[in-house]
Each structure stands twice: as structure tokens, then as C-alpha cells.
Design an enzyme around this catalytic site. Sequence first.
Site, PDB file in Angstrom:
ATOM      1  N   SER A 186       0.834  -1.202   0.000  1.00 19.01           N
ATOM      2  CA  SER A 186       0.000   0.000   0.000  1.00 19.01           C
ATOM      3  C   SER A 186       0.862   1.242   0.000  1.00 19.01           C
ATOM      4  O   SER A 186       1.992   1.241   0.506  1.00 19.01           O
ATOM      5  CB  SER A 186      -0.901   0.028   1.232  1.00 19.01           C
ATOM      6  OG  SER A 186      -0.143   0.327   2.396  1.00 19.01           O
ATOM      7  N   ASP A 187       0.335   2.325  -0.567  1.00 22.27           N
ATOM      8  CA  ASP A 187       0.940   3.616  -0.281  1.00 22.27           C
ATOM      9  C   ASP A 187       0.755   3.860   1.218  1.00 22.27           C
ATOM     10  O   ASP A 187      -0.116   3.267   1.861  1.00 22.27           O
ATOM     11  CB  ASP A 187       0.276   4.724  -1.107  1.00 22.27           C
ATOM     12  CG  ASP A 187       1.206   5.916  -1.338  1.00 22.27           C
ATOM     13  OD1 ASP A 187       2.163   6.073  -0.548  1.00 22.27           O
ATOM     14  OD2 ASP A 187       0.975   6.678  -2.289  1.00 22.27           O
ATOM     15  N   TRP A 188       1.581   4.726   1.777  1.00 26.85           N
ATOM     16  CA  TRP A 188       1.628   4.876   3.235  1.00 26.85           C
ATOM     17  C   TRP A 188       0.290   5.377   3.790  1.00 26.85           C
ATOM     18  O   TRP A 188      -0.159   6.456   3.471  1.00 26.85           O
ATOM     19  CB  TRP A 188       2.775   5.807   3.611  1.00 26.85           C
ATOM     20  CG  TRP A 188       4.052   5.078   3.933  1.00 26.85           C
ATOM     21  CD1 TRP A 188       4.855   5.289   5.011  1.00 26.85           C
ATOM     22  CD2 TRP A 188       4.681   4.008   3.199  1.00 26.85           C
ATOM     23  NE1 TRP A 188       5.933   4.419   5.006  1.00 26.85           N
ATOM     24  CE2 TRP A 188       5.852   3.625   3.908  1.00 26.85           C
ATOM     25  CE3 TRP A 188       4.358   3.326   2.032  1.00 26.85           C
ATOM     26  CZ2 TRP A 188       6.699   2.611   3.481  1.00 26.85           C
ATOM     27  CZ3 TRP A 188       5.204   2.307   1.595  1.00 26.85           C
ATOM     28  CH2 TRP A 188       6.346   1.962   2.315  1.00 26.85           C
TER      29      TRP A 188
END
Length: 826
Positions: free
Chosen positions: A230-232
Amino acid sequence: MTELSTAQQNAVEAALAQLDLETKVAMLSGQDLWSLPPVPAIGLASIVMSDGPVGVRGTQWSAEDPSIALPSPTALAATWDPALAMQAGRLLGQEARRKGVHVLLAPTVNLHRSPLGGRHFEAYSEDPLLTAEIGTGYVIGVQEHGVATTVKHFVANDFETERFTASAQMSDRALRELYLAPFETIVGRASAWGVMSAYNAVNGVSMTDNAQLQRGVLKGEWEFDGVIVSDWRAATDTTATANAGLDIAMPAFGSPWGDKLVAAVRDGEVPIEVIDEQVRRVLLLAARVGALAGAPESVPPASRPPAIDGEEMAREIARRSFVLAANARGILPLDAPSLGSVAVIGALAKEARVLGGGSATVFPEHVISPLEGLAAALPDTVRLSYASGADPRTGKLAPAKAPQWTALRARFTDAAGATLYETALATGRGRWMGVPEGVDAEAIASVEITGRLAADASGEHQLAIRGLGRFTLTAGDQTLFDGELRPDSGDIATSFLSRAEQRAGLTLAAGDSVEVSLRQPVSLRRDRAVISLTLGYGPPQAAPDELLAEAEQAARDADVAVVVVGTTDEVESEGFDRTTLALPGRQDELVRRVAAANPRTVVVVNAGSPVELPWADDVAAVLLAWFPGQEAGHALADVLLGAAEPGGRLPTTWPVSEADCPVLSTKPTDGVLAYDEGVFIGYRAWERGVPRIVRPANSGAERTAVAPRYPFGHGLGYTSWEYERLTADRAAVTVTVRNTGSRAGREVVQIYAGPAEADETRPRRWLAGFASVSAGPGETATATISLPERTWQVWADGWKTIAGEYRLEAAHSLADTRLRATVTIA
């Protein structure tokens, strides 16, 4: 996909068999901001991740461990050279190994849908094929060092406004032909070991929850065997993210997994087979990068590429990326021996902006400004003068730095005032995402930046505080500020990278010096130790009109004026989209006045993406330099003085005015950003020729599409080329060109394809392939460019070849076709 060895597969399965549910789930989320937890019982080391894409920052957002800073991704794409992109990747793989990083969070292969996109500079191009070719080279190069990449942001994260929640709404055809296309190519040809799932939704479904695209397309149809990370903080739903195919939820804080995912498995909401698949992919990643005992690395040390000189690579990419957009008076290259004087003008000539803002930020050991580069390269007989002319920063002050500041340091202290950590700083900017090794984040009670300011001019010096929370700013025995700064955005990136600013004036006489301290009390958690504060500085300035007059006079007194204009991190950065394509401040006025004073004016545009150039026809030359990396000044001197040819070609269309852009909006309406233009973005839209409605102030007039200032693929050099011969069939095009100039050079042969008969449902033409060739004066060179079957296909519930007659064009740019052929596709 990458072929797996039997030993790797056996090691993965043996490790998986030893794990209980709690340990399996723990492996799927960060243990902190940048790494996955180790499992010593199975020989699994911690897997460390780091931002790219222009350098490997490592796990500390600080300058303590400097990073090579390459030119921006758009600059890399402007080289139109996948082999050079591979070399850039090899350098970054080398840097990752040096810093103990296993996974590089790059490259960004979203498209330049709108020039207002805030991270336009971090993506390659408006064209999916050029994006795919550059991205493929980059990924292969990084992974040749046994370092994983995460191709991002999957998918359609082409805007920053409301990026956490907004949905990109588009047709299946546009999704397949444009936005998914670079991912498909890179996954298939470069065998990327990772993909990053985006914040945004597509057609109403959040990407981290999007089973159709993650499981169905990426893992199913494309047979991707790597990890989806995932993106952060993009992952929020426990069961939906797991069942949709996400493998790793980053970082530790805010992860929806952990105990919640264990409970979901036990409650039957997430099958244990899903968890086993996720863990198997994480273990495979560990095996590939050398973090799993008993599993051979995919690339052992003896098989890795030889070392690359980072400074020379940064310089080579920069000069190969510079686009000579105009040279109407033939002023370039400059003949240094004949010059008596050169005026270098513009604040960015002295303080070059070499990289974009946001997660792409790295901290190079040095930066060579245009002024420094020219000073080093010009002979001593040439008098070099400098004038700032106009300040591009219209809001925030730059961080404190030499020469006015010395002894800049950061210090962490505990509640009793004892020093826990101390380090020198290159500037007054202090940023840490994760604390230095050996420091307990929860023991830190305050962070302080100190430095000594030596006034070189009398008047009011401006100090600035940038950050969130409570701050105390002192100068000597004066307290200049003691209060709180509050966030003005809910976006984590904006809050961290583009924080509120508080200014305070300090009156000093020339020669005075004073010790300055900026202190912030903090309360940190080990899993979210994020610190960001900046001590900014602005010296006493002459009035803006005086600065412009000084620049005008400097130009009048010189043989040649080199003006550097561009953007700042207030304009181009992650976390927000641009609001205008105009240059900030009074830079346009600066260029006009300098050009009026000296007809031999060369303008260097230091911007990561298109800006309006209303004076372009009034200057002798325009050189587009992007964000050119740490060796900016040396590379610029090489090109301006003719030691190297400007090798760049535009990877994106450059408009005259934002009002002309066929696709502009980056602002969602009711949470939806409608991609109503379908497959018509970039040059595809510019060539469509459909009238558009624009509504300037007090006007409802219809306006017809106009030509851009510089078309896609445009770029001049220091020689000339004749296209002599073209042969083509459905599988390949062969083109022979001759260098008709007086010096060696490089040409990018661009092949465009399009239906012979107009078809309103398809672009007039599209980039089908390209190749670069080099030749000396009078020599010929031949390029053969393959045409994949996808050249002739459209998406209609599957890829379908459209029969008929097609034009094939060999071109210097989209607007400069040299040879044509016709092929029939049955």
C-alpha cells in the site's frame, strides 16, 4: 515473470510451514515507518524500504547519510533513452545496497494527464509507451542489484487534490489503453518484484480494496508474482484490503491489519489461504533480495553490475535531458573564447532547484548551481556578473544556510535536558521519519535547531518557523516567537512537507552576528516518530523594482545574458496540485526586461513540468532544464558552451497558455474526478481539434483548440538530420538518417502510427516506437524499431486488432514528420 529457482521455492514453503497465524499476519505490516519485522525463527531478516525515485534516501529523512540526486523522472524521460534509464536504475540499485535498502519505492508511472498535476515532475510522460519504455529500463537496472522496485501508483493517481478519497472515473478503454498500459509492460517485460497500490479510488472502488484490478488484472491476467504494497496509510479496511489482493500494509501506525486481521481470519471473513498467499509473496520477496536464510538471492553479489560513478551519471542524465526548445538566432552553443562578459541572472541561478518536493526528496552531498557551473567552466578572460532580478518564492522563506549561517545543528534532548542525539545540518531544515539508530523515540522531549547568523547587510533580517506544534524562537537574549502553529491541511504529505510558516523580524547591522535557536517540544511514539521543523531565513532585500533594474543593467553591460527562471516547492510538490502554469513572482517581467536590454538572452527554465513562457519569441534561446539533479550547474555549462549537445526531446506537450490545454482539471467534484476525455490526453487531445468551451472572466465565448508552444517529442540539437529512407511492415519500421551538420550528434527517431482514414473514436496518431542513433558529420545511421501487435489494437472487452490501412510516420517530433509509409493490417 522472473524465473524462481527450486531452492527459493523450497525455502519459501519450508518457512511458511513453520509459522502460526499471528506471526504470518505480523509479517504483513510494517514494524515502523520503513521496514517489515524480522522473524529470526525462520531466518527472515527485516526488509527495509526507502523512497526514490531520483535517489535512495534510506530510512532517515535527513542529510546525515547523503544520497545521489539524479534529475527528475520527467528529465529522465526527456532523454528518450531506456538504456540510460537502465543505467540510472543500476546506480540506484548500487546506492540501495550501500544503504542497506531492499525495496526502492519507485518508479512512478502515472501519466501527465494535466500539466497542473502536483507530482507531474515525478512521472515520466503523457504517453504510455514512452512511460513504459523508460520505466522498464529503470526497473531492470535497479533489480540487477537484487533490489526490488515497487512500480507506482497503481493506478490513475494522476492528481493530488483529495487524493486519499477521490475516485478517478473513466472508461474501461481509457483505463486499459492509457493508465494500466505502463504497469502491464513493466510487470511483463521487467518482471517487477513489487507494485504500490494508490490512495485514490478508480470507478468508485478504493485501489487498496480493488479486487478487480489487483487480483483480477495484476495478479491474474498479468500473472504478477511480486508483492502489492500500500501507499503509506492508504489501507483502511481490514477485510476488504486482504481479500482484494493487497499483500503489505504500510507503515506500522494506522495499519488495519494486526489483531484485527487475525480476528477476521478466525471469524471466517478472510480465508487462511489468502493469508498464506500474502505471506508466500513476502517470503519470495525476501528470498529475491537476500533476506531469507537458506534461499539463494536472485542476484548474488558476483552477478551484479560494476560500480557507477554517481556524480558523472547525474551530470550525463542532466545534459542528455535538457531540451533546446528554441535557438532561433543560433546563439547556442556559446563561443566562450569570443566572450568578454556574461551576466547570469535569476535567484534560481544561484540557488538552483534540483529536485521536486515530497517523498522524492533526497539530500545530496553537494549541489552545483548554474552560477557555480558557469564560473568553473568559463575561461578567466570572461567577466562573470550576477543579479538576482526577481524572487520566485512568493510565500515561504528558504531554509537557513551558508554563507550567512554557520554551525547549523540539530539536537534531541530528554525531559531533563540531557542530549540524546546531535548532528550537523546542511541547512535549517530538520526532517526525520524515524529517529536515528540507538535513540529511543519516546524519550525525546524536545528538538532544537541552532545556528549562528552573521549579517552581511544592515536592515531587517527575516527569520521563519515552519512546522506544526509549539515553538520557541530566540536570537541571542530575544524571544521572537513563543506559540503554536496549526495545520492547514488534512493531507499527511502536505502537513509534513509544506507546513505553516510564522515569520519574525530581527534588525541587525552589517557585521553583527547572533546565535539563533528554534526549539519544539515533542511527544513521539516508536512506530510513528515523525519530526519536521524548519528555520527559514531571508536577508534584507532591495525593493523588487530595484532588483529588476539591477538585472536589466547587468544584462545591458554583458555580451550575453543567461537568465534562469522556474518554480519552487511552493508550486510543484507532492500533496497538492498546481493552481496555475504561470511562473511565480515577477520572473516573466524579469525576462522581458533583460531581453529588451540584451538581444543575446538565453533563458533556462528550471521547472519540473510545463510553465507558460509568454516571452519565448522575444529571446535568443530557450533551454528547458527540468529539475536537473545535483550536477545541474556542470551539466548546464557543458551544454551552453558546446562541450555536450542538449539531448532532450519533450516527453509532454508544452502549452502556450493553460487556457489552451484540452485536459486541465485536477479538482474532483463531489469526490469524483471525471476522465471524460477518454483516451484523448496529451498530444492525442491536442491533435483532436475539437472546439472547447473556456470561460475567461466576463466571457462565455467558445474557443477552438490551438497549437501548443512546443509539441510532444520536440527538441533541437547542435547538428541537423536528413531522413533518407523508410521501410515498414506490420512488425517493424527501419529508418536511415544522415547527419548533415558539422558536428557529431544524436537523433531520436520517433515512429507514429494512425488510421489512414479519420476515425473519431481513435486518436489521429500515437507513438508506436522510437530509437536513438548517433553519427558524425556526413555519416548515416539506421534504426529498426519493432511494432508490437498492440500498435493496431483497441480495448473492447478484450484486446482487438482493428483491420485497415494505417499511416506510419518517421518524425523528428510530432510536428516534424520527415518520411511516411502505409501498411495494411488484415
